[in-house]
Design a protein around this motif. Structure first.
Motif, PDB file in Angstrom:
ATOM      1  N   PRO A 174       0.808  -1.226   0.000  1.00  0.00           N
ATOM      2  CA  PRO A 174       0.000   0.000   0.000  1.00  0.00           C
ATOM      3  C   PRO A 174       0.840   1.275   0.000  1.00  0.00           C
ATOM      4  CG  PRO A 174      -0.304  -1.249   2.044  1.00  0.00           C
ATOM      5  CD  PRO A 174       0.596  -2.053   1.192  1.00  0.00           C
ATOM      6  N   HIS A 175       2.151   1.160   0.211  1.00  0.00           N
ATOM      7  CA  HIS A 175       2.997   2.354   0.158  1.00  0.00           C
ATOM      8  C   HIS A 175       3.367   2.712  -1.274  1.00  0.00           C
ATOM      9  CE1 HIS A 175       4.039   3.263   4.405  1.00  0.00           C
ATOM     10  NE2 HIS A 175       3.595   2.027   4.558  1.00  0.00           N
ATOM     11  N   SER A 176       3.129   1.802  -2.198  1.00  0.00           N
ATOM     12  CA  SER A 176       3.544   2.031  -3.576  1.00  0.00           C
ATOM     13  C   SER A 176       2.435   2.698  -4.380  1.00  0.00           C
ATOM     14  CB  SER A 176       3.911   0.698  -4.233  1.00  0.00           C
ATOM     15  OG  SER A 176       4.005   0.857  -5.629  1.00  0.00           O
ATOM     16  N   VAL A 177       2.764   3.834  -5.005  1.00  0.00           N
ATOM     17  CA  VAL A 177       1.783   4.503  -5.857  1.00  0.00           C
ATOM     18  C   VAL A 177       1.372   3.568  -6.991  1.00  0.00           C
ATOM     19  CG1 VAL A 177       1.334   6.490  -7.318  1.00  0.00           C
ATOM     20  CG2 VAL A 177       2.848   6.716  -5.373  1.00  0.00           C
ATOM     21  N   MET A 178       2.358   2.822  -7.489  1.00  0.00           N
ATOM     22  CA  MET A 178       2.042   1.987  -8.640  1.00  0.00           C
ATOM     23  C   MET A 178       1.097   0.846  -8.265  1.00  0.00           C
ATOM     24  SD  MET A 178       4.468   0.319 -11.439  1.00  0.00           S
ATOM     25  CE  MET A 178       5.364   1.807 -11.721  1.00  0.00           C
ATOM     26  N   PHE A 179       1.201   0.402  -7.035  1.00  0.00           N
ATOM     27  CA  PHE A 179       0.261  -0.605  -6.548  1.00  0.00           C
ATOM     28  C   PHE A 179      -1.160  -0.042  -6.583  1.00  0.00           C
ATOM     29  CE2 PHE A 179      -2.177  -1.893  -2.748  1.00  0.00           C
ATOM     30  CZ  PHE A 179      -2.358  -3.234  -3.024  1.00  0.00           C
ATOM     31  N   GLU A 180      -1.296   1.186  -6.114  1.00  0.00           N
ATOM     32  CA  GLU A 180      -2.613   1.823  -6.104  1.00  0.00           C
ATOM     33  C   GLU A 180      -3.115   2.041  -7.530  1.00  0.00           C
ATOM     34  OE1 GLU A 180      -2.793   5.949  -5.415  1.00  0.00           O
ATOM     35  OE2 GLU A 180      -4.811   5.735  -6.219  1.00  0.00           O
ATOM     36  N   LEU A 215     -20.447   6.510 -10.190  1.00  0.00           N
ATOM     37  CA  LEU A 215     -19.813   7.168  -9.058  1.00  0.00           C
ATOM     38  C   LEU A 215     -18.490   6.492  -8.700  1.00  0.00           C
ATOM     39  CD1 LEU A 215     -22.099   8.534  -6.374  1.00  0.00           C
ATOM     40  CD2 LEU A 215     -19.796   7.890  -5.754  1.00  0.00           C
ATOM     41  N   LEU A 263     -14.678   8.107  -8.843  1.00  0.00           N
ATOM     42  CA  LEU A 263     -13.727   8.063  -7.728  1.00  0.00           C
ATOM     43  C   LEU A 263     -12.425   7.377  -8.147  1.00  0.00           C
ATOM     44  CD1 LEU A 263     -15.961   7.160  -4.663  1.00  0.00           C
ATOM     45  CD2 LEU A 263     -14.814   9.324  -5.141  1.00  0.00           C
ATOM     46  N   LEU A 302      -8.662   9.055  -8.455  1.00  0.00           N
ATOM     47  CA  LEU A 302      -7.500   8.511  -7.761  1.00  0.00           C
ATOM     48  C   LEU A 302      -6.349   8.213  -8.718  1.00  0.00           C
ATOM     49  CD1 LEU A 302      -8.917   6.074  -5.074  1.00  0.00           C
ATOM     50  CD2 LEU A 302      -8.133   8.423  -4.824  1.00  0.00           C
ATOM     51  N   SER A 314      -2.841   9.948  -9.255  1.00  0.00           N
ATOM     52  CA  SER A 314      -1.717   9.137  -8.786  1.00  0.00           C
ATOM     53  C   SER A 314      -0.627   8.971  -9.839  1.00  0.00           C
ATOM     54  CB  SER A 314      -2.203   7.761  -8.347  1.00  0.00           C
ATOM     55  OG  SER A 314      -2.938   7.884  -7.167  1.00  0.00           O
ATOM     56  N   SER A 344       1.510  11.397  -8.816  1.00  0.00           N
ATOM     57  CA  SER A 344       2.207  11.010  -7.577  1.00  0.00           C
ATOM     58  C   SER A 344       3.371  10.069  -7.844  1.00  0.00           C
ATOM     59  CB  SER A 344       1.243  10.326  -6.607  1.00  0.00           C
ATOM     60  OG  SER A 344       0.099  11.097  -6.402  1.00  0.00           O
ATOM     61  N   VAL A 345       3.283   9.306  -8.949  1.00  0.00           N
ATOM     62  CA  VAL A 345       4.371   8.388  -9.304  1.00  0.00           C
ATOM     63  C   VAL A 345       5.702   9.135  -9.306  1.00  0.00           C
ATOM     64  CG1 VAL A 345       5.357   7.180 -11.301  1.00  0.00           C
ATOM     65  CG2 VAL A 345       3.023   6.697 -10.592  1.00  0.00           C
ATOM     66  N   PRO A 384       0.171  15.581  -8.305  1.00  0.00           N
ATOM     67  CA  PRO A 384      -1.091  14.835  -8.448  1.00  0.00           C
ATOM     68  C   PRO A 384      -2.280  15.739  -8.778  1.00  0.00           C
ATOM     69  CG  PRO A 384      -0.168  14.598  -6.219  1.00  0.00           C
ATOM     70  CD  PRO A 384       0.844  15.303  -7.029  1.00  0.00           C
TER      71      PRO A 384
END
Lengths: 276, 384
Positions: free
Chosen positions: B129-135, B177, B181, B185, B189, B192-193, B211
């Motif tokens: 969950p700390h990885s932007v790429m994961f998100e 919706l 969302l 994100l 993100s 954010s990468v 971002p």
């Protein structure tokens, strides 16, 4: 800079490189190559996928390049699949079976350490793993074990850091007054002493003392908030708008049924076609 | 069946049509060749990527650019289903289809770029969950499902499956919706990468609000893409151009550009990097490039004589798309060059594969539009 002192003086394993004691024999490169079955044929002049460490010379002094084993490693934080892992022992290790080959670690590493097998159909990332198997078994890294001069020492990080500072204090003429890795990007597991300014050796001095993963986490940690607030807000907006449209339509229908024919031509019903 | 009939008609095609499909054919052939090289011999054989410059044209164009340009789907779905602008309904289907195909192509592009592409599913089970790429991986995957659900009614309608169709219509708003969302994100993100590379990305682009800028520009390019898609399909399928809709969308685009440029310029001011703009650096030139394209797009829509004219609206939308794409190239490519110390220009194979993917997308759209009721009302509206 607010630095977490506990982490900085953490007692994970570390390597202290004293460049002033290095004689450039390359024993560490050889030992590393044997330990990890690397195809490299030292001496090599750049870090690449065939080696984990190299010995170079600049301004009359030998120095080494290898993974810094950051206390808060950027590579492990960006890896989407936890292929890179910071172990409790201090080593940052790599699980090639997990890796998807996205190379975000290479992009993100402030020290440009992870290397890639560009020529292979199924490539992996290559970088020093602090001889994790040896260290786990209670040993020291191959490079530290083989070093004939003490230029490469392995041990607890806090003790090596104290040793580094004692040396600078005892021989102020021999060293530049800086322990590289003490605080860089939050501190690293590889500490360096040098007689030549670190920037002359190509080490970046402007990396800052904040662990880079914090830059992303400040944003990432807000995501649950964004989802909940945003979801409720959008849902609310949608509900209000559609409710008003429904009421408007009902009013029109009522009007039409009360006075049939009257004004019906002038009132345009809300333009709502089917959804889908 | 349709296709077979068309192939028989090839002799009677106009020259321009023959040339168009000829070029598509050539692109497909070279794409197959470079694909074979890439998957048998590795990335080094088709790309100019190096250890110093590990992300190149595919990430900049196929992934980061592609996701931005596929933002028409969520912006239009937001306007129609959340804000109740049901009068844009006639452009919803082609837009959702384009977005859906766009995201599929982003994933295919990623498969080319990932060294171990067969592990692409790993983020599902190996969580960081700390990885932007994961998100981003999760959002893109979930959003692709959303787009599939948003597109499914067209298929159900074609085959008269009214039961599932009614069910889907009931959950339209929650699904839209969720899509909005998820898009918010991952669009942001992708910016954010690059938060993790403060020492590598040039200061003109590296900002803590990356971002936000990525999100605002995605929302801006969304309407522009819908306008362009309308224009292209009007031509390709000989249907009327929805003049009043594209004029409306152009208004949203205009507001988007103004807000985006406003925030961007304010950010330059806050970070005090204006001096850099006049420095004559190579990055500076490219920064001006992306800004000027958007300023031109903005001015066109501000001039009363032009703003309601389809030709100028389409021109403005084109400039917007190019401007935002330029921005993504600058972040992923131009802005990363200096720190890498290496020279990087994409190899022929990299551009070839990207063209291949674009051609596949166009073909898929063309044939799906012939097969399914994407344009239910083929009546002429306004000039074409």
């Amino acid at each position: 800079m607010a630095i977490d002192m506990k982490q900085n003086n953490g007692s994970g394993k570390a390597i202290l490189l004293d460049f002033t004691e290095c004689i450039g024999c390359g024993a560490c490169e050889d030992a590393c190559e044997r330990e990890h079955n690397l195809p490299a044929d030292p001496p090599e002049d750049e870090l690449n996928h065939k080696n984990y460490t190299i010995v170079l010379k600049e301004k009359g002094q030998f120095y080494r390049r290898m993974c810094m084993h950051c206390l808060e490693p950027t590579c492990a934080s960006v890896c989407p699949v936890t292929a890179l892992e910071k172990t409790d022992l201090g080593a940052v290790i790599y699980h090639e079976d997990k890796c998807i080959g996205c190379r975000y670690c290479m992009m993100a590493c402030p020290f440009q350490i992870p290397k890639y097998e560009w020529g292979k159909a199924v490539p992996v990332i290559r970088k020093c793993v602090m001889c994790f198997d040896r260290v786990k078994a209670g040993g020291e890294t191959a490079c530290a074990w083989v070093c004939p001069t003490g230029a490469c020492r392995f041990g607890e990080r806090d003790r090596l850091l104290a040793l580094a500072h004692r040396r600078i204090e005892a021989f102020p003429n021999r060293y530049v007054d800086y322990v590289y890795g003490e605080e860089e990007v939050g501190g690293t597991g590889v500490l360096m002493l040098s007689g030549v300014p670190f920037e002359d050796l190509g080490f970046q001095m402007d990396l800052g003392y904040t662990p880079l993963p914090e830059l992303t986490w400040t944003v990432m940690s807000k995501i649950p908030n964004i989802v909940i607030t945003g979801g409720l807000l959008l849902g609310g907006i949608s509900w209000i708008i559609h409710r008003r449209m429904d009421i408007e339509r009902e009013n029109l229908e009522q009007k039409a049924s009360v006075e049939p024919g009257a004004d019906a031509k002038h009132v345009k019903p809300p333009d709502e076609e089917g959804q889908g | 069946m349709n296709l077979a009939m068309e192939i028989k008609q090839v002799r009677h095609w106009s020259t321009s049509r023959k040339i168009f499909w000829g070029i598509i054919g050539l692109i497909l052939l070279q794409g197959l060749y470079f694909s074979a090289v890439r998957f048998f011999s590795g990335l080094g054989a088709v790309t100019n990527l190096t250890d110093e410059f590990p992300w190149g044209f595919w990430i900049a164009f196929d992934v980061i650019g592609g996701v931005a340009l596929a933002s028409g789907g969520f912006t239009l779905a937001f306007l129609v289903y959340i804000m109740g602008y049901h009068r844009y309904h006639s452009v919803v289907r082609p837009t959702i289809l384009t977005a859906f195909l766009g995201y599929i192509l982003v994933s295919v592009g990623l498969i080319y770029d990932l060294g171990k592409y067969f592990n692409i599913w790993h983020p599902l089970v190996m969580w960081n969950p700390h990885s932007v790429m994961f998100e981003v991986a999760w959002c893109v995957m979930l959003y692709s499902i959303v787009l599939f659900l948003e597109f499914l009614p067209v298929v159900l309608e074609k085959y008269n499956l009214s039961g599932p169709l009614r069910l889907l219509q009931k959950i339209t708003i929650p699904v839209v919706l969720l899509g909005v969302l998820l898009s918010t994100l991952h669009q942001s993100s992708l910016g954010s990468v690059y938060l993790i590379v403060p020492a590598k990305l040039h200061q003109l682009w590296y900002t803590p609000i990356l971002p936000l800028l990525f999100f605002l520009s995605a929302v801006t390019v969304g309407p522009a893409m819908v306008i362009l898609e309308s224009a292209v399909s009007a031509r390709l399928f000989h249907r009327g151009l929805e003049t009043h809709i594209i004029a409306d969308l152009a208004d949203f685009q205009l507001v988007g550009i103004i807000v985006y440029l406003g925030v961007k310029i304010q950010d330059l001011f806050v970070r005090d990097v204006f001096g850099c703009l006049a420095s004559g650096q190579f990055e500076c030139f490219h920064f001006w490039g992306e800004i000027l394209l958007l300023v031109m797009a903005m001015l066109i829509l501000m001039i009363p004589g032009m703003r309601r004219h389809p030709k100028w609206i389409i021109g403005s939308a084109t400039l917007t798309v190019l401007g935002i794409l330029y921005n993504r190239f600058n972040v992923a490519w131009t802005g990363m060059l200096r720190s890498s110390g290496g020279e990087y220009t994409p190899a022929v194979g990299e551009i070839g594969i990207s063209l291949f993917l674009v051609a596949l997308g166009l073909m898929a759209f063309y044939f799906i539009a012939k097969w399914l009721p994407i344009f239910p009302e083929l009546k002429k509206r306004g000039e074409g």
